[in-house]
Write an enzyme that holds these catalytic residues in place. Structure first.
Site, PDB file in Angstrom:
ATOM      1  N   PHE A 189       0.796  -1.243   0.019  1.00  0.00           N
ATOM      2  CA  PHE A 189      -0.123   0.103   0.009  1.00  0.00           C
ATOM      3  C   PHE A 189       0.933   1.169  -0.059  1.00  0.00           C
ATOM      4  CE2 PHE A 189      -2.463   2.876   2.876  1.00  0.00           C
ATOM      5  CZ  PHE A 189      -3.128   3.478   1.939  1.00  0.00           C
ATOM      6  N   SER A 190       0.697   2.247  -0.852  1.00  0.00           N
ATOM      7  CA  SER A 190       1.319   3.517  -0.887  1.00  0.00           C
ATOM      8  C   SER A 190       2.785   3.289  -1.071  1.00  0.00           C
ATOM      9  CB  SER A 190       0.798   4.414   0.157  1.00  0.00           C
ATOM     10  OG  SER A 190       1.163   5.794  -0.139  1.00  0.00           O
TER      11      SER A 190
END
Length: 432
Positions: free
Chosen positions: A159-160
């Site tokens: 994520f990210s």
């Protein structure tokens, strides 16, 4: 008295500078309640070359497949590996399908943010250069050697900042990683000069090809996810990744199919499946949502195809079994608790599609998504309201709603419903 535990979901903060915008993430944005597991997360002290000086946390399920696959699952800036393990579905999917999960702990800082993965240094952006990518490859090699894992089944997700490292690993180590599933990420090379501005698909693809000059082998497949309301990493990053990886694979930028797997999702497939892109309407910087990880595991080819044996589902609080009243086969019949017996209306089979089937063709079905929604049988059709996560702590959670299978009482005839997960024994079940 029933107590409720709300699932924490935050919103990303808009950052003005390009570098900060591209790496900001709060680990608490990932939305799942903690769940106990039979297997435990273990920190590995010495796993080999570690130029990034990052930590390795390893999840090995109690039942491991023969020659298991490996998933590297990476948190975002300000996050922790232990929280990403606890708050996402990758470990519960490993319990179901027998693969192994590596959770690296990042430690780099940038512009006031901590625990970021390095996706900007010259060392991190080239094959064999050093920093975090070399450390993560060492972790993979450790699992291959110590757990007889299959080097042809190594995948990355995150994520990210972890999504950025996912794409970075696909570019710099295409000989190690076979596919990746970034959630709210950017294309490879976005943090190098001249940044994430406009490039042609060919220019984006050249960045990947230059990450490992001379490499002529197969390129990893990519499944990328992004929310249209992401206020940390602009939604345009999704198309830039599509441009980059369709060029890398030499396939058209026009999708071969466009579908809506469920409300608010748009799935575009490119070529023969080398690239997939998921647009999540209205979603912010808070992916993956419940029910998304299973699509990544399926994309990786790690989902086992054989259904689990049928059997009873017994309530911990009541000692009674999930039962279809009067052995009805009528769609919409609400299920109940009843004294356990061996008749077909209490025999439930878990399938690889996350269904709980009775009679072979009727699915446990949620008639809504809110507290009190009835749980019934209905002809199986593949909807998210017919998919369930059977967790190691005994809870059964609806994929669409994120709510728990809940018994309204303990006696014969007590109806089943959806309700916010709160840890009570009326929400815990055993397979018999």
């Amino acid at each position: 008295m029933r107590r409720h535990q709300p699932v924490p979901i935050g919103a990303g903060t808009v950052i003005s500078t390009v570098v900060v915008v591209l790496i900001t993430v709060l680990a608490g944005l990932v939305a799942l309640a903690p769940q106990a597991r039979a297997a435990t997360l273990t920190q590995i002290g010495d796993f080999g070359a570690n130029p990034g000086n990052i930590q390795m946390h390893l999840y090995v399920p109690d039942t491991v497949a023969s020659r298991p696959g490996i998933v590297v699952a990476m948190h975002g800036c300000n996050g922790r590996a232990v929280d990403f393990h606890r708050q996402t579905e990758f470990a519960s999917l490993a319990d179901r399908h027998g693969f192994i999960v590596i959770y690296p702990q990042a430690n780099k800082s940038a512009n006031g943010l901590s625990n970021c993965f390095d996706v900007w240094s010259p060392e991190a952006l080239r094959h064999g250069g050093g920093s975090d990518p070399v450390s993560i490859v060492s972790m993979v090699n450790y699992v291959v050697q110590r757990h007889n894992a299959d080097p042809a089944k190594v995948f990355a997700t995150g994520f990210s900042s972890g999504a950025m490292e996912t794409v970075n690993l696909l570019a710099t180590y295409p000989d190690v990683f076979k596919a990746g599933a970034p959630f709210a990420g950017v294309p490879y090379g976005c943090l190098g000069p001249p940044g994430c501005g406009d490039r042609t698909a060919r220019q984006w693809g050249d960045l990947v090809r230059n990450a490992y000059p001379g490499y002529t082998g197969a390129r990893p497949r990519l499944m990328t996810w992004h929310g249209t309301a992401d206020d940390v990493l602009n939604f345009s990053m999704l198309q830039k990744q599509v441009d980059q990886w369709t060029d890398v694979h030499g396939v058209s930028q026009t999708p071969t199919s466009t579908t809506s797997p469920q409300s608010g999702w748009t799935r575009r497939v490119y070529g023969s499946g080398q690239v997939e892109a998921y647009t999540i309407t209205g979603a912010g910087h808070n992916l993956p949502h419940p029910g998304m990880a299973v699509h990544a595991i399926r994309f990786f080819g790690l989902e086992t195809s054989a259904p689990n044996p049928g059997g009873q589902i017994r309530g911990v609080a009541s000692g009674r079994c999930v039962d279809v009243p009067n052995a009805s086969t009528t769609d919409g019949t609400q299920v109940q608790l009843w004294d356990c017996h061996s008749n077909p209306n209490q025999q439930w089979t878990s399938t690889s599609a996350q269904e709980l089937r009775v009679y072979g063709n009727k699915c446990l079905d949620a008639a809504g998504t809110g507290n009190g929604a009835r749980v019934q049988i209905y002809s199986c059709w593949g909807g998210a309201n017919q998919k369930w996560r059977v967790n190691a702590d005994g809870t059964i959670v609806g994929v669409q709603s994120g709510l728990c299978l809940d018994a309204t009482g303990t006696g014969n005839g007590a109806r089943l419903q959806l309700y916010s997960c709160w840890g009570g024994n009326n929400q815990r079940w055993t397979r018999v």
